[in-house]
Design a protein around this motif. Structure first.
Motif, mmCIF file in Angstrom:
data_model
loop_
_atom_site.group_PDB
_atom_site.id
_atom_site.type_symbol
_atom_site.label_atom_id
_atom_site.label_comp_id
_atom_site.label_asym_id
_atom_site.label_seq_id
_atom_site.Cartn_x
_atom_site.Cartn_y
_atom_site.Cartn_z
ATOM 1 N N UNK A 168 56.121 35.203 17.174
ATOM 2 C CA UNK A 168 57.508 34.737 16.963
ATOM 3 C C UNK A 168 57.528 33.365 16.300
ATOM 4 N N UNK A 169 56.598 32.498 16.698
ATOM 5 C CA UNK A 169 56.633 31.121 16.207
ATOM 6 C C UNK A 169 56.429 31.050 14.689
ATOM 7 N N UNK A 170 55.828 32.071 14.112
ATOM 8 C CA UNK A 170 55.603 32.043 12.656
ATOM 9 C C UNK A 170 56.897 32.231 11.872
ATOM 10 N N UNK A 351 55.903 33.203 26.548
ATOM 11 C CA UNK A 351 54.835 33.954 25.879
ATOM 12 C C UNK A 351 54.667 33.499 24.435
ATOM 13 N N UNK A 352 55.777 33.123 23.780
ATOM 14 C CA UNK A 352 55.729 32.810 22.350
ATOM 15 C C UNK A 352 55.500 31.332 22.056
ATOM 16 N N UNK A 359 56.328 19.637 27.025
ATOM 17 C CA UNK A 359 57.578 20.132 27.627
ATOM 18 C C UNK A 359 57.791 21.622 27.391
ATOM 19 N N UNK A 360 57.435 22.110 26.212
ATOM 20 C CA UNK A 360 57.631 23.526 25.908
ATOM 21 C C UNK A 360 56.553 24.378 26.581
ATOM 22 N N UNK A 361 55.315 23.969 26.428
ATOM 23 C CA UNK A 361 54.202 24.756 26.984
ATOM 24 C C UNK A 361 54.340 24.905 28.499
ATOM 25 N N UNK A 401 62.119 23.868 17.091
ATOM 26 C CA UNK A 401 63.302 24.303 17.869
ATOM 27 C C UNK A 401 63.024 25.365 18.925
ATOM 28 N N UNK A 402 61.783 25.849 19.041
ATOM 29 C CA UNK A 402 61.550 26.846 20.089
ATOM 30 C C UNK A 402 61.832 26.262 21.470
ATOM 31 N N UNK A 403 61.531 24.973 21.626
ATOM 32 C CA UNK A 403 61.804 24.337 22.919
ATOM 33 C C UNK A 403 63.293 24.394 23.252
ATOM 34 N N UNK A 404 64.131 24.009 22.269
ATOM 35 C CA UNK A 404 65.592 24.058 22.487
ATOM 36 C C UNK A 404 66.026 25.499 22.743
#
Ligand code: NAD
Ligand code: SF4
Length: 441
Positions: A168-170, A351-352, A359-361, A401-404
Motif C-alpha cells: 500500500x505504501x508504494x 500491516x502497511x 509514531x506510525x510503526x 500521510x499514512x500516519x494521519x
C-alpha cells in the motif's frame, strides 16, 4: 443526470482497442494538443481547475507549473496507478475498460511537461491490467501516437508499465519513486517535492490515473468549458467507486453538484440500502478519510444539504465534516459495528506501515491491539482515552500521510460513536457474541 466526460464511451463494445476508440474520436484531443505549445496546454489545464484525483485534490495545473526545468536534465511523468486505498477501485475501471484514454492523456501531459519517458506504476494485485495497458501502448505506437517523432512533431515518447509488489505504501508518491528506482518503497521526506527532485533525482510529475485521463476531455472541450461543469473549486467530473451496504455497487461519474442523499438513494447511482435498512455512517473518500454518521453525512452542521464535492464534504472540518479523498465511497448500514470496522482498518494500516517513523510503526500496532481488546469484550473505559491519545500523537508527526490516515479513522470513530465503544466495554459477554449494530438499532 450527471454529465459524462470520462466514461461516456465506456459501454461501447471493444472500446479498449485502438480502432474502436479512434472511431469514437479518440486521439483527436492529442492531435489538437500537439499543434499547441506546452505553455498553451498548461494554461488550459490551469483554467480547467482540475484537482488531483488521487485523494489530495492538489491543483494539477499548479503542480505542473512547479516542475523544475534545469537545462539538459530529463523530466518524467509518472502515473500513479497503485490504487490501494480500501474502497477505491475507479482507476482499475478506467485502465481495464478505457486504456487508450489514459495513454492519450499521458501523451498530451508528457508533451506539455517535456517528458520523453513516462511510466505507469500499477498496483501488483491488478495483475491482469498491465497486459491490457501494454497492448494499448503497442497499438498506439503502431498508429504513430507513441514512439519517435509523433505525428511529425519531433516529439518522442516511450511509456513503460511497472508492476508494484503489493505494498500500500508504494502509492505514496515518493515511496512509489523509490520502488520504481528498484529500491524498497520507503517514503522520502518532502520537500524536496518530486516536481523538483523526483525519479532518479530528476524533475518529475506524479499524477493519479483519473487526473491524467481527465486531460483528454479538458483538451477536447477547453479548460474554460471544463471549469463550468461542477461547482466552485470542484470543477469537472469525478469518478466515485461506491461499495458497502448499497444496492448498486460500482463506479459512477458525477459532476459534483448532486447531494450525498441523491447519490446514495437514487436509482441512477447507489440505488439505496438493501432490505430497507437505515443508513448508519459513511466513509466517502477511501478509508483514510474520517467516517461520518448519517446525520452529518446528509446535512452539514448548519442543516444545509451536503453535496458530493470537495468543499461540501469537508464543511465543518474534521469535527463534523469529512473529505472527498480518492472517491472510495463506503456505506455502512444500521447493522454494522463501528468498533469492528475501525479495528479492521487499524489492522490494515499497521500491516502497511513501512516502519520508518516511530509514531506510525508503534502507534498503529498499539491502536490495533486496543481496538481488538475492546471488540473482544476485554476493554476498559480508560482504553478509549488511551486510543484518543495515541492517534493524537501519530497525527502530524510522521514522514508520510499514512500516519494521519491511520489516526483519522480512529479519531472520527471515537468522536462520533463513543457510545459504541462504551457499549462493548460495558457488555463484554455481548461484545463477543454479537455486534453493536444488530443489538442496538
Ligand atoms: P499531498 O497533499 O502531500 O500532495 C499532493 C500533491 O501535490 C503531491 O503530488 C505533491 O508532490 C504535490 N505538492 C504539494 N505541495 C507542493 C509544493 N509546494 N511543490 C510541489 N508539489 C507540491 O498529498 P499526497 O501525499 O500526495 O496524497 C495524500 C492523499 O492520498 C490522501 O488524502 C488520500 O486520500 C490519498 N490516498 C489515495 C490512495 C489511492 O489508492 N488512490 C491511497 C492512499 C492515499
Ligand atoms: Fe512509513 Fe508510517 Fe512513517 Fe509513512 S508514516 S514513512 S508509512 S512509518
Amino acid at each position: 443526470m450527471s454529465k459524462k466526460l470520462l466514461l461516456k464511451d465506456a459501454h461501447i463494445e471493444g472500446i479498449r482497442y485502438f480502432e474502436t476508440y479512434r472511431k469514437q474520436g479518440g486521439y483527436e484531443a492529442a492531435e489538437k494538443a500537439l499543434k499547441m505549445t506546452p505553455d498553451e496546454i498548461l494554461e488550459e489545464v490551469k483554467a480547467s481547475g482540475l484537482r488531483g484525483r488521487g485523494g489530495a485534490g492538489f491543483p494539477t495545473g499548479m503542480k505542473w507549473s512547479f516542475l523544475a526545468k534545469p537545462e539538459g536534465v530529463p523530466r518524467h511523468l509518472v502515473v500513479n496507478a497503485d490504487e490501494s486505498e480500501p474502497g477505491t477501485f475507479k482507476d482499475r475501471y478506467l485502465m481495464e475498460f478505457l486504456p487508450h484514454l489514459l495513454i492519450e492523456g499521458m501523451l498530451i501531459s508528457s508533451y506539455c511537461l517535456g517528458s520523453n519517458t513516462s511510466y505507469i506504476y500499477i498496483r501488483g494485485e491488478y495483475s491482469w491490467i498491465p497486459d491490457i495497458l501494454e497492448e494499448a501502448i503497442e497499438e498506439a505506437k503502431a498508429a504513430g501516437f507513441l514512439g519517435k517523432n509523433i505525428l511529425g512533431t519531433g516529439f518522442d515518447l516511450e511509456i513503460y508499465v511497472q508492476r508494484g509488489g503489493g505494498a500500500y505504501i508504494c502509492g505514496e508518491e515518493t515511496a512509489l519513486l523509490e520502488s520504481l528506482e528498484g529500491k524498497r518503497g520507503n517514503p522520502r521526506l518532502k520537500p524536496p517535492f518530486p516536481a523538483v527532485k523526483g525519479l532518479w533525482e530528476r524533475p518529475t510529475v506524479v499524477n493519479n490515473v483519473e487526473s491524467i485521463a481527465a486531460i483528454v476531455p479538458i483538451m477536447d472541450i477547453t479548460g474554460a468549458e471544463y471549469a463550468k461543469i461542477g461547482v466552485g473549486r470542484s470543477t469537472g467530473t469525478k469518478l466515485i467507486s461506491a461499495c458497502g451496504n448499497i444496492n448498486k455497487p460500482g463506479v459512477y461519474e458525477i459532476d459534483m453538484t448532486i447531494t450525498v442523499e441523491e447519490f446514495i438513494y437514487s436509482e441512477e447511482y447507489c440505488g439505496g440500502i438493501p432490505n430497507g435498512k437505515k443508513l448508519k455512517a459513511c466513509i466517502p473518500g477511501g478509508s483514510s478519510v474520517p467516517i461520518v454518521p448519517a446525520n452529518l453525512l446528509l446535512k452539514t452542521i448548519n442543516g444545509e444539504p451536503r453535496y458530493m464535492n470537495y468543499e461540501s464534504l469537508a464543511d465543518g472540518g474534521f469535527a463534523t465534516g469529512t473529505m472527498m479523498g480518492s472517491g472510495g465511497f463506503i456505506v455502512l448500514d444500521e447493522d454494522q459495528c463501528i468498533v469492528e470496522h475501525t479495528m479492521t482498518l487499524a489492522r490494515f494500516y499497521n500491516h502497511e506501515s513501512c516502519g520508518q517513523c516511530t509514531p506510525c510503526r508503534e502507534g498503529t500496532g498499539w491502536m490495533y491491539k486496543i481496538l481488538k481488546k475492546i471488540e473482544n469484550g476485554q476493554g476498559k473505559m480508560e482504553d478509549i482515552d488511551l486510543l484518543w491519545d495515541i492517534q493524537r500523537k501519530i497525527e502530524g508527526n510522521t514522514i508520510c500521510p499514512l500516519g494521519d490516515a491511520a489516526a483519522w479513522p480512529v479519531a472520527a470513530a471515537i468522536r462520533h460513536f463513543r457510545d459504541e465503544f462504551e457499549w462493548h466495554i460495558k457488555n463484554p459477554e455481548l461484545s463477543q457474541t454479537q455486534n453493536y449494530g444488530l443489538a442496538n438499532y
